[in-house]
Design an enzyme around this catalytic site. Structure first.
Site, PDB file in Angstrom:
ATOM      1  N   ASP A 149       3.864   4.868  -6.405  1.00  0.00           N
ATOM      2  CA  ASP A 149       4.834   5.686  -5.661  1.00  0.00           C
ATOM      3  C   ASP A 149       6.265   5.453  -6.101  1.00  0.00           C
ATOM      4  OD1 ASP A 149       3.016   7.006  -4.068  1.00  0.00           O
ATOM      5  OD2 ASP A 149       2.854   5.302  -2.722  1.00  0.00           O
ATOM      6  N   HIS A 190       1.138  -3.993  -3.181  1.00  0.00           N
ATOM      7  CA  HIS A 190      -0.094  -3.234  -2.974  1.00  0.00           C
ATOM      8  C   HIS A 190      -1.130  -4.155  -2.365  1.00  0.00           C
ATOM      9  CE1 HIS A 190      -3.504  -0.608  -3.749  1.00  0.00           C
ATOM     10  NE2 HIS A 190      -2.611   0.361  -3.837  1.00  0.00           N
TER      11      HIS A 190
HETATM   12  N1  CMC Z   1       9.021  -5.820  -0.010  1.00  0.00           N
HETATM   13  C1  CMC Z   1       9.220  -7.095   0.415  1.00  0.00           C
HETATM   14  N2  CMC Z   1       8.239  -7.940   0.766  1.00  0.00           N
HETATM   15  C2  CMC Z   1       6.981  -7.478   0.701  1.00  0.00           C
HETATM   16  C3  CMC Z   1       6.691  -6.177   0.271  1.00  0.00           C
HETATM   17  C4  CMC Z   1       7.753  -5.343  -0.100  1.00  0.00           C
HETATM   18  N3  CMC Z   1       7.533  -4.091  -0.508  1.00  0.00           N
HETATM   19  N4  CMC Z   1       5.353  -5.979   0.292  1.00  0.00           N
HETATM   20  C5  CMC Z   1       4.813  -7.126   0.734  1.00  0.00           C
HETATM   21  N5  CMC Z   1       5.800  -8.041   0.979  1.00  0.00           N
HETATM   22  C6  CMC Z   1       5.616  -9.445   1.409  1.00  0.00           C
HETATM   23  C7  CMC Z   1       5.281  -9.499   2.894  1.00  0.00           C
HETATM   24  O1  CMC Z   1       6.433  -9.675   3.685  1.00  0.00           O
HETATM   25  C8  CMC Z   1       4.359 -10.690   2.957  1.00  0.00           C
HETATM   26  O2  CMC Z   1       5.157 -11.852   2.938  1.00  0.00           O
HETATM   27  P1  CMC Z   1       4.640 -13.196   3.712  1.00  0.00           P
HETATM   28  O3  CMC Z   1       3.358 -13.592   3.039  1.00  0.00           O
HETATM   29  O4  CMC Z   1       5.750 -14.163   3.477  1.00  0.00           O
HETATM   30  O5  CMC Z   1       4.450 -12.806   5.140  1.00  0.00           O
HETATM   31  C9  CMC Z   1       3.602 -10.648   1.631  1.00  0.00           C
HETATM   32  O6  CMC Z   1       4.454  -9.927   0.719  1.00  0.00           O
HETATM   33  C10 CMC Z   1       2.256  -9.928   1.724  1.00  0.00           C
HETATM   34  O7  CMC Z   1       2.473  -8.657   2.331  1.00  0.00           O
HETATM   35  P2  CMC Z   1       1.445  -7.965   3.323  1.00  0.00           P
HETATM   36  O8  CMC Z   1       2.157  -6.958   4.159  1.00  0.00           O
HETATM   37  O9  CMC Z   1       0.645  -9.009   4.033  1.00  0.00           O
HETATM   38  O10 CMC Z   1       0.507  -7.250   2.273  1.00  0.00           O
HETATM   39  P3  CMC Z   1      -0.417  -6.020   2.561  1.00  0.00           P
HETATM   40  O11 CMC Z   1      -1.490  -6.083   1.529  1.00  0.00           O
HETATM   41  O12 CMC Z   1      -0.828  -5.962   3.980  1.00  0.00           O
HETATM   42  O13 CMC Z   1       0.561  -4.774   2.295  1.00  0.00           O
HETATM   43  C11 CMC Z   1       1.644  -2.909   1.369  1.00  0.00           C
HETATM   44  C12 CMC Z   1       0.523  -3.948   1.196  1.00  0.00           C
HETATM   45  C13 CMC Z   1       1.507  -1.849   0.270  1.00  0.00           C
HETATM   46  C14 CMC Z   1       1.475  -2.201   2.731  1.00  0.00           C
HETATM   47  C15 CMC Z   1       3.016  -3.614   1.276  1.00  0.00           C
HETATM   48  O14 CMC Z   1       3.172  -4.237   0.019  1.00  0.00           O
HETATM   49  C16 CMC Z   1       4.178  -2.651   1.556  1.00  0.00           C
HETATM   50  O15 CMC Z   1       4.518  -2.430   2.725  1.00  0.00           O
HETATM   51  N6  CMC Z   1       4.813  -2.097   0.456  1.00  0.00           N
HETATM   52  C17 CMC Z   1       5.857  -1.104   0.614  1.00  0.00           C
HETATM   53  C18 CMC Z   1       5.262   0.239   0.927  1.00  0.00           C
HETATM   54  C19 CMC Z   1       4.606   0.872  -0.285  1.00  0.00           C
HETATM   55  O16 CMC Z   1       5.178   0.925  -1.366  1.00  0.00           O
HETATM   56  N7  CMC Z   1       3.369   1.384  -0.070  1.00  0.00           N
HETATM   57  C20 CMC Z   1       2.645   2.127  -1.109  1.00  0.00           C
HETATM   58  C21 CMC Z   1       1.397   1.460  -1.516  1.00  0.00           C
HETATM   59  S1  CMC Z   1       0.721   2.179  -3.016  1.00  0.00           S
HETATM   60  C22 CMC Z   1       0.217   3.758  -2.618  1.00  0.00           C
HETATM   61  C23 CMC Z   1      -0.844   3.843  -1.581  1.00  0.00           C
HETATM   62  O17 CMC Z   1      -1.833   3.110  -1.629  1.00  0.00           O
HETATM   63  O18 CMC Z   1      -0.719   4.711  -0.718  1.00  0.00           O
END
Ligand code: CMC
Length: 434
Positions: free
Chosen positions: A369, A311
């Site tokens: 989710d 998240h």
């Molecule tokens: N699986 C594997 N690695 C992950 C995941 C994941 N689900 N989420 C983040 N990471 C890693 C990512 O690769 C990155 O690694 P590094 O620092 O080595 O590059 C690190 O963790 C930080 O990730 P980020 O993408 O920079 O973080 P963000 O804050 O931009 O993304 C997120 C948040 C929710 C988009 C992401 O965690 C994600 O894509 N999760 C899966 C989709 C999901 O479940 N989304 C629902 C969110 S909750 C409901 C809502 O708010 O709508």
């Protein structure tokens, strides 16, 4: 602007170039913020923050999140308490009006919402224009946007009364539209709302009843549905809420703004994740394959991510996920499908991910989710409806945030700047010479 100014100032020094004092603002909770509104005027520089990871876009008194501690509160009430002690109508009232309703206020509010659930009959023609295999989120974006063409008496954004009527209409009609999108996709007749039922019961009725037979709903399932709505009701300045605010900042009508929010919610990084969780679990297929998919998620060269994990704000357990996990167990127990293979698979995935160094180090916990998808599948919703349910529940948050913005006398059109990386000025080349 309600944040109070505090004495501390921040100096931004760019070696040999810029040094300026900026005021800090303090809210009622959370870190102080540096007020950069005069930065450009004072220094000729912008800040750069794609993804808004360090930027507060507004001040708001609706929802507070402490992502490090795993805290979510609406108007000062913790989400766990609202989920266990309250119901969705009360939470809607709280988000919209700032206080929990007393018994009389609650009865009136529930009545008013109930008596706005019907749709203009002509909207049925709009549904019939969609292909049967249209994604229900596509229908939601279209139909909710089209409401502005049907309810002209609630599109004057400068009239507080009309704003409130539009808000009630959106909250009330969203379950009707969502259920109709489902009915259309399965080729069943639309079911009209029933004023004897609660908000959650009515939605289930319109979705699963058929003219030949009423849908029988157990109190546990009705409560679970209501709780899912509470847990998704608002989440401060997330992508879709910010979209609603940005659309509204230009003076667009509320129906158009909420349609914009629905479009943003659709993406798999936001509301589309609950659908993506089920797709992922189906792809993993068996407990034996869990480790392989964990490895894929950790592989930098593989774009695969564990859906339902991580998240932007929570770097601790999402408090909504805890309540949702408990609700998930209750529903599966009630339906007698506790040993469902998909749930076993989900639990194994959760167990391994919570122990795995990669996920622990990056603070990637299951989010709301992860469990909501499992519950909704157990209740009989097709995966394409999962994000629709999220949109339905989030509508109150969107309209509350939109109203808050409209009531703010200092409200301005949202207009970010950019770091330009295109070509510098160059002479135009006539077509014959290109
Ligand atoms: N699986 C594997 N690695 C992950 C995941 C994941 N689900 N989420 C983040 N990471 C890693 C990512 O690769 C990155 O690694 P590094 O620092 O080595 O590059 C690190 O963790 C930080 O990730 P980020 O993408 O920079 O973080 P963000 O804050 O931009 O993304 C997120 C948040 C929710 C988009 C992401 O965690 C994600 O894509 N999760 C899966 C989709 C999901 O479940 N989304 C629902 C969110 S909750 C409901 C809502 O708010 O709508």
């Amino acid at each position: 602007m309600s944040g109070s100014k505090v004495n501390g100032t921040v100096q931004i020094n760019e070696e040999g170039h810029v040094s300026t004092d900026l005021p800090m603002l303090e809210g009622s909770l959370g870190p102080k913020v540096i007020d950069i509104r005069k930065l450009y005027a004072q220094t000729g520089h912008f800040t750069y923050d794609p993804g808004f990871t360090s930027t507060a876009s507004c001040d708001s008194a609706i929802t507070y999140i402490d992502g490090d501690e795993g805290i979510l509160m609406h108007r000062g009430y913790k989400i766990e308490e609202l989920a266990s002690e309250s119901d969705f109508m009360e939470v809607c009232f709280l988000l919209l009006k700032g206080e929990l309703p007393n018994a009389e206020e609650k009865a009136k509010f529930s009545h008013d919402i109930t008596y706005h659930t019907m749709l203009h009959e002509q909207l049925i023609q709009l549904f019939r224009g969609f292909r049967r295999d249209a994604h229900p989120m596509a229908i939601m974006v279209g139909v909710v946007g089209a409401l502005s063409a049907f309810y002209h008496d609630s599109t004057d954004i400068n009239d507080p009364h009309q704003r409130m009527i539009a808000s009630y209409r959106l909250i009330a009609k969203m379950p009707t539209i969502a259920a109709m999108a489902y009915k259309y996709s399965v080729g069943q007749p639309f079911i009209y709302p029933n004023n004897e039922l609660s908000y959650a019961e009515n939605f289930m009725h319109m979705t699963f009843s058929v003219p030949a037979e009423d849908y029988k709903l157990s109190p546990t399932v009705a409560r679970a549905m209501d709780r899912i709505f509470i847990l998704h009701a608002d989440h401060e300045q997330n992508a879709s809420t910010s979209t609603v605010r940005l659309a509204g900042s230009s003076g667009a009508n509320p129906f158009a703004c909420i349609a914009a929010g629905i479009a943003c919610l659709w993406g798999p990084a936001h509301g589309g994740a609950n659908e993506a969780v089920l797709t992922m679990l189906e792809e993993i297929g068996s407990v034996d394959n869990v480790q392989e998919y964990i490895n894929k998620a950790k592989d930098k060269n593989d774009p695969f991510r564990l859906m339902g994990f991580g998240h932007r704000v929570y770097k601790n357990y999402d408090p909504r996920a805890k309540v949702m996990q408990q609700t998930c167990y209750e529903v599966l127990d009630e339906l007698g499908i506790k040993d469902e293979p998909m749930l076993k698979l989900a639990m194994e995935l959760e167990r391994i991910a919570l122990e795995d160094e990669y996920f622990v180090e990056k603070k990637l916990f299951p989010n709301v989710d992860f469990y909501s998808g499992i519950i909704l599948k157990a209740l009989g919703f097709p995966t394409s409806m999962f994000t629709v349910l999220f949109a339905l529940a989030r509508t109150v948050g969107w309209v509350a945030q939109w109203n808050e913005m409209m009531e703010d006398p200092g409200q301005k059109i949202g207009r970010p700047r950019q770091l330009y990386t295109g070509p510098a000025e160059r002479p135009f080349v006539p077509l014959v010479k290109r």
